[in-house]
Motif scaffolding. Structure first.
Motif, short mmCIF file in Angstrom:
data_model
loop_
_atom_site.label_atom_id
_atom_site.label_comp_id
_atom_site.label_asym_id
_atom_site.label_seq_id
_atom_site.Cartn_x
_atom_site.Cartn_y
_atom_site.Cartn_z
N SER A 69 2.65 -28.77 16.32
CA SER A 69 3.04 -28.66 17.80
C SER A 69 3.74 -27.52 17.97
CB SER A 69 3.77 -29.94 18.34
OG SER A 69 2.95 -31.00 18.28
N ASP A 196 -3.20 -29.78 21.87
CA ASP A 196 -2.31 -30.60 21.00
C ASP A 196 -2.84 -32.03 20.71
OD1 ASP A 196 -0.36 -31.39 19.60
OD2 ASP A 196 1.14 -30.39 20.63
N GLU A 197 -3.48 -32.27 19.98
CA GLU A 197 -4.08 -33.51 19.61
C GLU A 197 -4.55 -34.32 20.91
OE1 GLU A 197 -2.68 -35.69 16.59
OE2 GLU A 197 -1.24 -34.68 15.99
MG LIG Z 1 2.75 -32.74 17.39
#
Ligand SMILES: [Mg+2]
Ligand SMILES: Nc1ncnc2c1ncn2[C@@H]1O[C@H](COP(=O)(O)OP(=O)(O)O)[C@@H](O)[C@H]1O
Lengths: 249, 550
Positions: A69, A196-197
């Motif tokens: 991240s 992000d994911e």
């Molecule tokens: Mg993360």
């Protein structure tokens, strides 16, 4: 679908330029990022590098806490590295003045987060239009309001949310929320989508449909950087970059 | 300012309760300040205006001995460019023998006796307007209550008052202040009725006793005269309505020996009839000359003109060899505007209003503190949203603008509502005051008890389902409603504005718009100031950290 957008909505000609595999859109060189918590320092990135070319779908794979991240935030201009450079089309964004960095986040990249991060007080349509309402001035807004609204409606319709315009995020399912978040990220037709994911909070089936949506954007020519800790999800990308111990392996 | 700032401010305002509390707090503070200062300003204005109602704009005064040749002085004054009218007056104290009670042992009260020339007096003051017992216009008559004596009279008494005599019999008339007679009873709506119909004053007569004071300053024998009561006046200035009795100028002068009289030479030999020879005439005197300014002429300006005119008048009578009696020197004659005469009263009220303004400014700080606390909590709660906005390209100044603008809107909306509220209260302040003076109707407090019972039921239910917050809130609500109901039940009515203390019969009910404007600007400024600290904190939020929240 990006071709459907009126061309002057584009912040730049962006990914409509013929993809030249040789020229990187984003280039991080030897970036370091250390977090300080009181007297303790936590080095998260210890000289990581990544190159993202036009039209490419890159997955950053790493275990939880490996700094994925953090790296994505640096690429998206949400944070600045302690050392190293982050270049967007050859320009070092970490040296941008704050205003310019704001504009960069607004128009050149689009973020999608694991927890959707929609504004609860705004309805679906308003959430989708948010980057445009932030990016355009009052005059431009008055002139182009309808056109902007049309673009947002078009995106939402395409994502199967036509009946949800006036709903609040709280009234949507997780999958629907993430689709709104993707529509928002695409609102200004950015060069790069930073995810992000994006499926991290969804069940397998819904996650799959979100990945299908991202794949569709990729096919339409969009450059994508996706962070995940899941090998299998990462395998959907063109290329996988492993992040281990703050370095790209 | 960005479009999103506007949109978010609107949404943050309309989708949550806390900002409504802030708006309500600002509104209440503004209303409080505006009401209090407006009433005080109204009170001051009343004081100033009552000058015109009671004695015109400028008063030339030489008490006790009086000004001779006042007719000439009045002619001089009426020729002044700033003067609209002038009227002579004899102002003294006297004893009034009232017609009540039955029997020969009547009430006697002291009063300020004003001997007036009604026709010119009505031009200088608003005597005519203050006369109470008159039929009024058709609309006024309709508004009168069934039992109002004014419904059943014609204009005779009114005309008698303007002539200061009982025109049917030709006897001299007297006009009493409304509160001189204890018989008159003020009603809640501000009208009057006699406690006992028989003692309605215009049926009766009074005896006025005045005490002349000799040139040597000693008291000689007192003189009395009976007057038919022809009317009563209601000026709204309590001290005046309580103490003043009007009689005709001529009668006042005669009773006080200020009328025209022969001057006798007591050093000479008395004539064959035993009287001293008459050597001249002493002219009639007036202790005051009241002057009214032309519209648009400031009292100070008129005062200057009257002062010059008196100087001329004095010099003329001093030089006139025929005038045996000279006018008093300007050095001893006081010429003052009504405001100057009331300096002792107006001054403290003015300072009090200033004090109030300063004291109530503290409420601004309360507003600012409240907004600061509320915004602080909103910013904490909205940290993640701020991160989202920053990630989407919002600038720090944009985030700052959201909260400053938010504070501004709360200040503006709160001030608007507060001003409206104040306006409503001020316009109806006498009605509200009157309602407070009444007992509360049973259905109101019974209803409040029912509400309390309802809240109690909710408390018990919240307790059963072990919801702590619900239990707490419902308990508080139960106690508050039950307390309010008990208070309303026990409330037997009271009047805060006692006219004998506050000088005027009614509470001033005019909005002080200038003050309201200043108050609103203050509230808005302090609302924005209160929002500034949390707004700066919001702008400083690190978006990366904010986005890690969930
Ligand atoms: Mg993360
Ligand atoms: N603001 C911060 N302060 C201190 N430590 C942080 C901060 N942000 C992230 N970290 C730490 O940095 C490491 C990497 O975080 P992150 O980039 O979110 O990893 P990932 O996304 O790969 O799970 C974690 O150990 C995390 O605890």
């Amino acid at each position: 679908m990006n071709d459907a957008a009126p061309s002057h909505l584009h912040a730049t000609s962006g990914h409509h330029a013929p993809a030249t595999p040789a020229s990187p859109v984003l280039l991080a060189r030897d970036v370091q990022r250390t977090y300080r918590m009181g007297r303790v320092t936590v080095p998260v990135l210890k000289g990581a590098g990544i190159e993202v070319r036009h039209g490419e779908w890159v997955a950053i794979l790493g275990s939880s806490g490996s700094g994925k991240s953090t790296l994505l935030h640096l690429l998206g201009g949400l944070d600045r590295p302690d050392a190293g450079t982050v270049e967007f089309r050859g320009e070092d964004i970490s040296r941008f003045a704050p205003r310019r960095l704001d504009r960069y986040r607004n128009a050149h990249v689009g973020f999608v987060f694991q927890f959707y991060h929609l504004l609860p007080e705004l309805n679906v349509l308003e959430n989708t239009m948010l980057p445009a309402t932030i990016g355009v001035g009052r005059w431009e807004w008055l002139r182009r309001r309808e056109e902007i609204r049309e673009r947002a409606r078009g995106l939402l319709e395409r994502f199967g949310l036509a009946h949800r315009f006036r709903h609040r995020p709280a009234e949507l399912s997780g999958g629907e929320r993430q689709r709104v978040a993707i529509a928002r990220a695409l609102m200004r037709n950015p060069e790069v989508l930073l995810a992000d994911e994006p499926t991290g909070n969804l069940d397998a089936k819904t996650g799959e449909s979100i990945l299908d949506m991202i794949a569709e954007q990729h096919r339409a020519g969009l450059t994508i950087v996706m962070v995940t800790h899941d090998q299998w999800i990462a395998s959907r990308a063109d290329r996988v970059v492993h992040l281990v111990d703050g370095r790209v392996a | 300012m960005g479009i999103y700032v506007q949109l978010l401010v609107r949404r943050y305002l309309t989708t949550r309760i806390i900002p409504l509390i802030a708006v309500a707090a600002v509104a209440l503070c503004v209303a409080l300040v505006v009401i209090v200062v407006s009433v005080m300003s109204g009170f001051l204005d009343n004081l100033r205006n009552s000058g015109r109602t009671l004695m015109g704009d400028v008063v030339v005064s030489y008490p006790v001995q009086g000004i001779p040749h006042y007719g000439t002085l009045i002619r001089d004054i009426e020729r002044l460019p700033g003067a609209a009218a002038a009227s002579p007056l004899v102002d003294t104290y006297g004893l009034i023998r009232m017609p009540y009670p039955e029997g020969s042992n009547k009430d006697v009260v002291t009063a300020q006796v004003w001997a007036i020339e009604p026709e010119s007096f009505a031009r200088v003051t608003e005597f005519d307007r203050t006369i109470w017992w008159k039929p009024g216009t058709a609309a006024e008559a309709l508004a009168m209550r069934e039992d109002d004596p004014r419904r059943s009279i014609d204009d005779t008494l009114h005309q008698d008052a303007l002539a200061m005599k009982d025109r049917a019999t030709g006897r001299p008339g007297a006009v009493l202040g409304m509160h001189v007679s204890v018989v008159n009873q003020r009603q809640r709506d501000g009208t009057y009725r006699p406690r006992v119909d028989y003692w309605w004053m215009p049926r009766h007569e009074i005896t006025v006793t005045l005490v002349p004071i000799s040139e040597k300053g000693t008291i000689s024998q007192s003189n009395s005269r009976a007057f038919k009561v022809v009317n009563e006046v209601m000026s709204g200035v309590f001290q005046v309505d309580k103490n003043r009795v009007f009689i005709p100028l001529k009668d006042g002068q005669e009773l006080l020996r200020l009328d025209e009289a022969p001057i006798v030479d007591t050093t000479a030999e008395p004539g064959p009839d035993g009287k001293y020879p008459v050597v001249g005439m002493s002219p009639a005197r007036a202790t005051q000359v009241l002057v009214r300014a032309k519209p648009g002429v400031a009292p100070q300006e008129l005062k200057q003109q009257v002062t010059d005119a008196y100087e001329q008048f004095y010099l003329r009578t001093a030089a006139d060899p025929d005038a045996r009696v000279k006018a008093p020197s300007p050095a001893y004659v006081s010429i003052l505007t009504w405001e100057e005469r009331l300096r002792d009263l107006i001054g403290p009220v003015e300072r009090e209003r200033q004090m109030m303004r300063i004291l109530f400014s503290i409420t601004y700080l309360v507003c600012a503190g409240l907004i600061l606390a509320i915004f602080w909590s909103i910013v904490s709660e909205k940290t993640r949203d701020i991160g989202i906005l920053r990630a989407t390209g919002a600038s720090r100044s944009g985030v700052l603008a959201i909260f400053l603008h938010y504070g501004l809107v709360i200040g503006v909306v709160g001030s608007g509502i507060g001003t409206g509220l104040a306006w409503l209260v001020i316009r109806n302040i006498n009605a509200i005051h009157e309602a407070m003076g009444n007992e509360v109707p049973a259905f109101v407090w019974v209803g409040s008890y029912l509400l309390a019972a309802g809240a109690l039921v909710m408390t018990v239910r919240a307790g059963r389902h072990s919801r702590a917050l619900g239990f707490l809130l419902w308990t508080v609500l139960t106690l508050v409603t039950a307390g309010a109901a008990t208070g309303l039940m026990l409330h037997k009515g009271f009047l805060i504005w006692d006219p004998s203390v506050y000088y005027f019969a009614t509470i001033p009910s005019a909005m002080d718009w200038t003050n309201a404007g200043i108050t609103c600007i203050g509230a808005i400024v302090f609302s924005v100031l209160g929002a500034a600290v949390p707004a700066a904190r919001a702008a400083d939020i690190d978006p990366v950290r904010a986005l890690r929240y969930e």
